[in-house]
Design an enzyme around this catalytic site. Sequence first.
Site, short mmCIF file in Angstrom:
data_model
loop_
_atom_site.label_atom_id
_atom_site.label_comp_id
_atom_site.label_asym_id
_atom_site.label_seq_id
_atom_site.Cartn_x
_atom_site.Cartn_y
_atom_site.Cartn_z
N TYR A 33 0.89 -1.28 0.10
CA TYR A 33 -0.11 0.21 0.05
C TYR A 33 0.75 1.32 -0.03
CZ TYR A 33 0.84 0.96 4.84
OH TYR A 33 1.36 1.11 6.26
N ARG A 52 8.17 4.18 -4.83
CA ARG A 52 8.32 3.30 -3.72
C ARG A 52 7.36 2.08 -3.90
NH1 ARG A 52 7.36 5.22 2.32
NH2 ARG A 52 5.24 5.66 1.57
N ARG A 100 -7.25 -20.83 -1.73
CA ARG A 100 -6.45 -20.66 -0.72
C ARG A 100 -5.14 -21.61 -0.79
NH1 ARG A 100 -4.32 -22.05 4.59
NH2 ARG A 100 -3.73 -20.21 5.67
N HIS A 102 -0.81 -21.16 -0.08
CA HIS A 102 0.34 -20.18 0.32
C HIS A 102 0.95 -19.65 -1.14
CE1 HIS A 102 -0.43 -21.47 4.13
NE2 HIS A 102 0.43 -20.42 4.76
N LYS A 146 6.48 -1.84 1.57
CA LYS A 146 5.17 -1.18 2.51
C LYS A 146 4.19 -2.03 2.30
CE LYS A 146 3.10 3.47 3.24
NZ LYS A 146 3.11 3.37 4.85
N GLU A 178 12.81 2.56 13.27
CA GLU A 178 11.86 3.63 13.08
C GLU A 178 10.84 3.52 14.07
OE1 GLU A 178 10.17 2.74 9.25
OE2 GLU A 178 10.27 0.75 9.40
N LEU A 202 11.25 1.41 6.60
CA LEU A 202 10.43 1.99 5.57
C LEU A 202 11.26 3.15 5.02
CD1 LEU A 202 7.93 1.37 3.85
CD2 LEU A 202 6.83 3.39 4.95
N1 PDD Z 1 3.03 4.95 7.50
N2 PDD Z 1 7.63 3.62 8.88
C1 PDD Z 1 6.59 3.34 8.89
C2 PDD Z 1 6.66 1.72 9.34
C3 PDD Z 1 5.28 3.58 8.40
O1 PDD Z 1 4.19 2.81 8.48
C4 PDD Z 1 5.37 4.77 7.71
C5 PDD Z 1 4.16 5.61 7.19
C6 PDD Z 1 6.45 5.71 7.82
C7 PDD Z 1 6.79 7.15 7.22
O2 PDD Z 1 6.79 6.82 5.71
P1 PDD Z 1 6.13 8.09 4.93
O3 PDD Z 1 6.70 9.28 5.42
O4 PDD Z 1 6.13 7.70 3.63
O5 PDD Z 1 4.42 8.52 5.32
C8 PDD Z 1 7.70 4.97 8.30
C9 PDD Z 1 1.55 5.55 6.90
C10 PDD Z 1 1.44 7.02 6.96
C11 PDD Z 1 0.52 4.58 7.42
O6 PDD Z 1 0.68 3.44 7.49
O7 PDD Z 1 -0.56 5.29 7.42
#
Ligand code: PDD
Length: 286
Positions: A33, A52, A100, A102, A146, A178, A202
């Site tokens: 996403y 990304r 279903r 894997h 992501k 993070e 991320l």
């Molecule tokens: N999340 N690290 C993680 C684990 C995140 O889920 C996010 C953002 C970031 C920051 O990334 P960016 O600057 O590209 O938003 C870092 C989004 C906002 C969410 O899951 O809603």
Amino acid sequence: MTDTVFLNGDFLPADQACISVLDRGFMFGDGVYEVIPVYGGRLFRLEHHLDRLDHSLAGIRLENPLPHSRWQDVLEELIKRNGGGDQSLYLQVTRGPARRDHAFPPVVNPTVFAMSSPLGAPAPELRQGISAVTLEDIRWKLCNIKAIALLPNILLRQQALDQGSAEAIMTRDGEVTEGAAANVFLVRNGTIVTPPKSNLLLPGITRDLVVELCARHGLPCKERPIDEAELLDADELWVTSSTREVVPVTRLDGAPVGNGHPGPVWERMVELYQAYKEAFRRGEVE
Ligand code: PDD
């Protein structure tokens, strides 16, 4: 009025959008996403988000179902149908419905979904600073993807909330990775530091913009590993994300960070960030 969403080629009211119970996103969390802020009807840093998305899709070996130009058309149309202005746009691609198993299905029909919700300015209380707790990073080792499978992030965020804090700052093998849903920066003796990009975090689009603004405006900034112990004598600590922008963390594990108030380097960065956003609204920067 029900929001309009985009699902597999159609724009339709959110309450009429349906996917199969066999969708691999639902069954396995098999999808990726993006969250993209929209200011004045324009998608902020769209190409960065779409690049990304490409990396995330490549990371799970799923072809991007749409070229960037089509993504742009779809997302702009969605924003328009939801009234323009400032929005938070969410898009998701999954490996689609299949019996279903894997293993990847022999034929893949990806599910392509996008929705948006109103985006207000970051809540004023965020400007006062939030509290965070350090927790062990219990996630897998492909955190640069992501992925929609966010259980560890959800559990850690909830653990932080249960302890009266707004965010979890994760550490792995003694190093800061993070936040549960944000990147981390610290300031020590005027230098801004954030962990380098790797498979353990991320690559945040907001993070990149902060690093870019530092370079452009001569603020010393280093991308290097942060030892967990450095958090204890940081002058300032920030978390960054598309929806919350740059947020000062003023308490960590119950103790004040620096003097316990948002710091001057944060003030300067927010000024630069807001100026960039305003220039974007005027169409002067991408
Ligand atoms: N999340 N690290 C993680 C684990 C995140 O889920 C996010 C953002 C970031 C920051 O990334 P960016 O600057 O590209 O938003 C870092 C989004 C906002 C969410 O899951 O809603």
